[in-house]
Each structure stands twice: as structure tokens, then as C-alpha cells.
Motif scaffolding. Structure first.
Motif, PDB file in Angstrom:
ATOM      1  N   ALA A   1       0.830  -1.206   0.000  1.00  0.00           N
ATOM      2  CA  ALA A   1       0.000   0.000   0.000  1.00  0.00           C
ATOM      3  C   ALA A   1       0.860   1.249   0.000  1.00  0.00           C
ATOM      4  O   ALA A   1       0.490   2.273  -0.589  1.00  0.00           O
ATOM      5  N   ALA A   2       2.016   1.172   0.636  1.00  0.00           N
ATOM      6  CA  ALA A   2       2.912   2.335   0.701  1.00  0.00           C
ATOM      7  C   ALA A   2       3.424   2.746  -0.664  1.00  0.00           C
ATOM      8  O   ALA A   2       3.828   3.895  -0.862  1.00  0.00           O
ATOM      9  N   ASP A   3       3.398   1.812  -1.618  1.00  0.00           N
ATOM     10  CA  ASP A   3       3.882   2.112  -2.966  1.00  0.00           C
ATOM     11  C   ASP A   3       2.803   2.706  -3.866  1.00  0.00           C
ATOM     12  O   ASP A   3       3.085   3.128  -4.992  1.00  0.00           O
ATOM     13  N   VAL A   4       1.572   2.722  -3.378  1.00  0.00           N
ATOM     14  CA  VAL A   4       0.467   3.274  -4.158  1.00  0.00           C
ATOM     15  C   VAL A   4       0.325   4.749  -3.812  1.00  0.00           C
ATOM     16  O   VAL A   4       0.162   5.106  -2.642  1.00  0.00           O
ATOM     17  N   PRO A   5       0.376   5.632  -4.805  1.00  0.00           N
ATOM     18  CA  PRO A   5       0.275   7.066  -4.506  1.00  0.00           C
ATOM     19  C   PRO A   5      -1.119   7.455  -4.013  1.00  0.00           C
ATOM     20  O   PRO A   5      -2.094   6.727  -4.217  1.00  0.00           O
TER      21      PRO A   5
END
Length: 387
Positions: A65-69
């Protein structure tokens, strides 16, 4: 229409990018895309020069999720294999359609960065899968993530000459405009409309514990386009057309009723066209003909049954071939799509995609309308909503 920086989206189960095409036509801007299939990514990259900047080829269960803007909208056309009436109907517990839970996990882990809107797409069979239990599970899962939900069904034949009925769910982070108990109807017919047929209206009525947000939408357009409008003009000596032995076998697979229709087409003093799907009926492979000017629903060519066949008859002749990739692109409203890869890869990519003008219509008449209605509410700087 130029893209507004506020209207950004993340596209899960992106496939070849037709969701993106539809949203971009309404002024949205891609921020992130994900799909597990390298073949679909290759088709995506052949059409979108910026693919390497934002497309991640990975199993959604492994996406962080941290990689999704942070975006305004997240879309999810999760696999329909286990939900379709044409499949084994394993439901949300099936190996393919359970990917929905990967999307839900990402939303949950985004926490306060959750998109204001989500747009989920699947086959209309989701409504009846597991006697409605799977659809209810999807609705309640989205509710638990903070979204009020609005389901509706649109057939692509309102926009293109293809019969392609799909179920869409718009979710919006809860606000005071959600359907309240005192506003609920006393009969299912109250919810019934062009985009919410009886079965869906009854589901809404019979599940009052679900947090619904039902929006009245304008009447769908009536397309006058017919199959002939999307066909390539291929001479009969081209290799795409089948030989006499293969066409004779196709004719022998037809029922008596369909063979009578074909014979009338052959005897006519003009060309006419139809489409054929092979289906197993009572243990026998049958060729089922459609001649109403609308193509059948494009499907993926798993096992060969999803290959839609074009038939052309008249002047005492009968010809048959598969629909070409370019014709499939046109049936999906993606006329200018740059096509790459093998025939099977192209058929798989388009058969698994969304219809571009349908997405454009939803973006215009639903998403944009909601943004405009609440513009003042979010004008003070809700960064979660606007990214």
C-alpha cells in the motif's frame, strides 16, 4: 479534455489499459497501474509510452500500500473467472476472483490516504454468485472500509455494437448523503430503473443493513451502430478467411433453425453478416448464430470457446473467419489502440477489458457530477480526497 491534476487515479487489474482510456477522455490522469499479467503489460506498453513510469507487474497480493500514490479514485476490474455464468462459479473463494481481497487489503492499509472514490467492475453474474452471498460480501467489505456503495448495470450495446453487460460499483467515502433508514423505500420497485434491473433492485431492498448511496443517473444513449461499422474489409483471398472444409464444419455445427437463417443469407442478393460462438449443449459442440447487427460479448479465448467467429454470406457464398484484433478494439470503443503481440494475446487482452465509452460515461455522469456537487466541501484542502 485536458487532465486536471486533482483527478488522479490508480488502476488495479489494469490489463491493457482501457479503463485508463475511458477516464482520460473525461479529464482524469493516471498515477499508478498494476496487473499480474506480463502479456497484458506488453500490450499496454505498446499503446502508452509512459507505461514504465507507473505500471507495476505484480500479484496484487504482493503490492505494498505504501507504494500506491495518494489519488482521488482507485479502480478494480478484478477477475471474473469464478463469478461468470460461463465458468464453474467458485465465487469469491475461487483462485482468480479472490483477488478482490487483495484490492480491499490495499485500501485498508492506505488508511487515511484511501481514495475518495472507488470504481469496481465485474460481470453481472457477481450479483447471483453463491445465491447473492458473494455480492453481499463485496458490498459489506467496501462498507467496512468506509465506503457507501452504489451498484448499477450497463450494457455496452448502448455505445458500441457489442452485447456486454457489466456490473459497476461506485464507492464513496461516507458522508451525510448516504441512504438513511428513514429514506428507504417500502417496495423494491422504487429502486428499479434502466441501470438497476429488478434483480438488483430487489437485492438493494432486501439488504437494508448495507450502506447504500444510490444516485439517479441520466438515461443511457441508444447507439445506432451495427456490426458492419467495425469490420475490416478483407478480400476473400486473405488467409484470415477459413477454407471450405473448415466453413463446412462450422455449418454442420449449427442447429436447424440457425442453418435456415444462414441459407437465407446465402441466397440473398447482397452481403449480410453475423457472429457465431461455439458452445457445448447437451454434450455436443454447437455453433450459435447471431444476426441482429450486434456482436456477442467478447471473451478470452481460453480453450477456444471464447473466439468469436464472423460469418459473411450472400450471392450464393458463405465465408467465415475470426474477428480480428482491430475489430475487437473497435467493439471495445478503443479504435485507435496500438495493437501488438499474437492474435491470441490480443483477443485475451480485449476480451478481459472494459468498454471505453462506458467508462467515459460513468466518469462524466457520476464521478464528475459528485465532484461538482461537493466542490465547496472539499475546497478547503482535503488532501486525502484530491491527492
Amino acid at each position: 479534455m485536458s487532465a486536471s491534476p486533482q483527478r488522479t487515479f490508480a488502476e488495479f487489474f489494469a490489463g491493457i489499459g482501457l479503463m485508463r482510456l475511458g477516464l482520460e477522455r473525461a479529464g482524469w490522469k493516471i498515477a499508478y497501474a498494476n496487473d499480474i499479467c506480463p502479456g497484458k503489460f506488453e500490450m499496454y506498453r505498446a499503446n502508452f509510452e509512459d507505461a514504465d513510469d507507473h505500471f507495476v507487474v505484480e500479484d496484487i497480493h504482493d503490492v505494498l500500500a505504501a507504494d500506491v500514490p495518494t489519488v482521488l479514485l482507485a479502480t478494480a476490474s478484478f477477475p471474473c473467472n469464478d463469478l461468470s455464468l460461463a465458468g464453474a462459479r467458485a465465487g469469491l473463494k475461487g483462485s482468480q476472483s479472490s483477488a478482490f481481497y487483495g484490492f480491499a487489503r490495499i485500501l485498508r492499509e492506505m488508511r487515511c490516504r484511501r481514495p475518495r472514490f472507488i470504481l469496481v467492475e465485474n460481470v453481472s453474474g457477481l450479483l447471483s454468485s453463491n445465491d447473492g452471498k458473494d455480492f453481499r460480501e463485496v458490498m459489506l467489505t467496501l462498507n467496512k472500509l468506509g465506503y457507501s456503495v452504489d451498484p448499477f448495470i450497463i450494457d455496452a450495446s448502448h455505445f458500441v455494437p457489442q452485447s456486454r453487460q457489466r456490473l459497476f460499483i461506485v464507492g464513496e467515502l461516507r458522508s451525510d448523503s448516504a441512504l438513511k433508514a428513514e429514506d428507504r423505500a417500502e417496495a423494491a420497485e422504487f429502486y428499479q430503473s434502466e441501470i438497476r434491473p429488478r434483480a438488483l433492485a430487489e437485492f438493494v431492498f432486501n439488504n437494508p443493513d448495507i450502506d447504500w448511496r444510490l444516485r439517479e443517473l441520466p438515461k443511457l444513449p441508444q447507439s445506432l451502430r451495427r456490426l458492419i461499422s467495425i469490420l475490416e474489409d478483407l478480400p476473400h483471398n486473405r488467409s484470415e478467411w477459413w477454407n471450405e472444409k473448415r466453413t463446412a464444419y462450422l455449418l454442420n455445427q449449427m442447429s436447424q433453425r440457425h442453418r435456415i437463417l444462414v441459407d437465407k443469407m446465402i441466397d440473398a442478393a447482397g452481403w449480410s453478416f453475423g457472429t457465431v460462438f461455439r458452445r457445448v449443449r447437451a454434450g455436443r459442440s454447437m455453433a450459435e448464430l447471431r444476426v441482429d447487427g450486434i456482436a456477442g460479448c467478447l471473451r478470452t479465448p481460453r480453450g477456444g470457446s471464447g473466439r468469436q467467429i464472423l460469418v459473411k454470406a450472400g450471392f450464393g457464398e458463405f465465408h467465415a473467419r475470426l474477428l480480428t484484433p482491430k475489430e475487437c478494439a473497435r467493439l471495445m470503443g478503443a479504435n485507435d489502440f496500438t495493437i501488438s503481440g499474437s492474435l491470441n494475446q490480443a483477443l485475451f487482452g480485449f476480451g478481459d477489458a472494459v468498454c471505453v465509452p462506458v467508462i467515459h460515461w460513468i466518469a462524466q455522469h457520476y464521478l464528475e457530477a459528485r465532484i461538482q456537487e461537493s466542490r465547496e466541501l472539499y475546497a478547503d484542502g482535503d488532501k486525502r480526497a484530491y491527492g
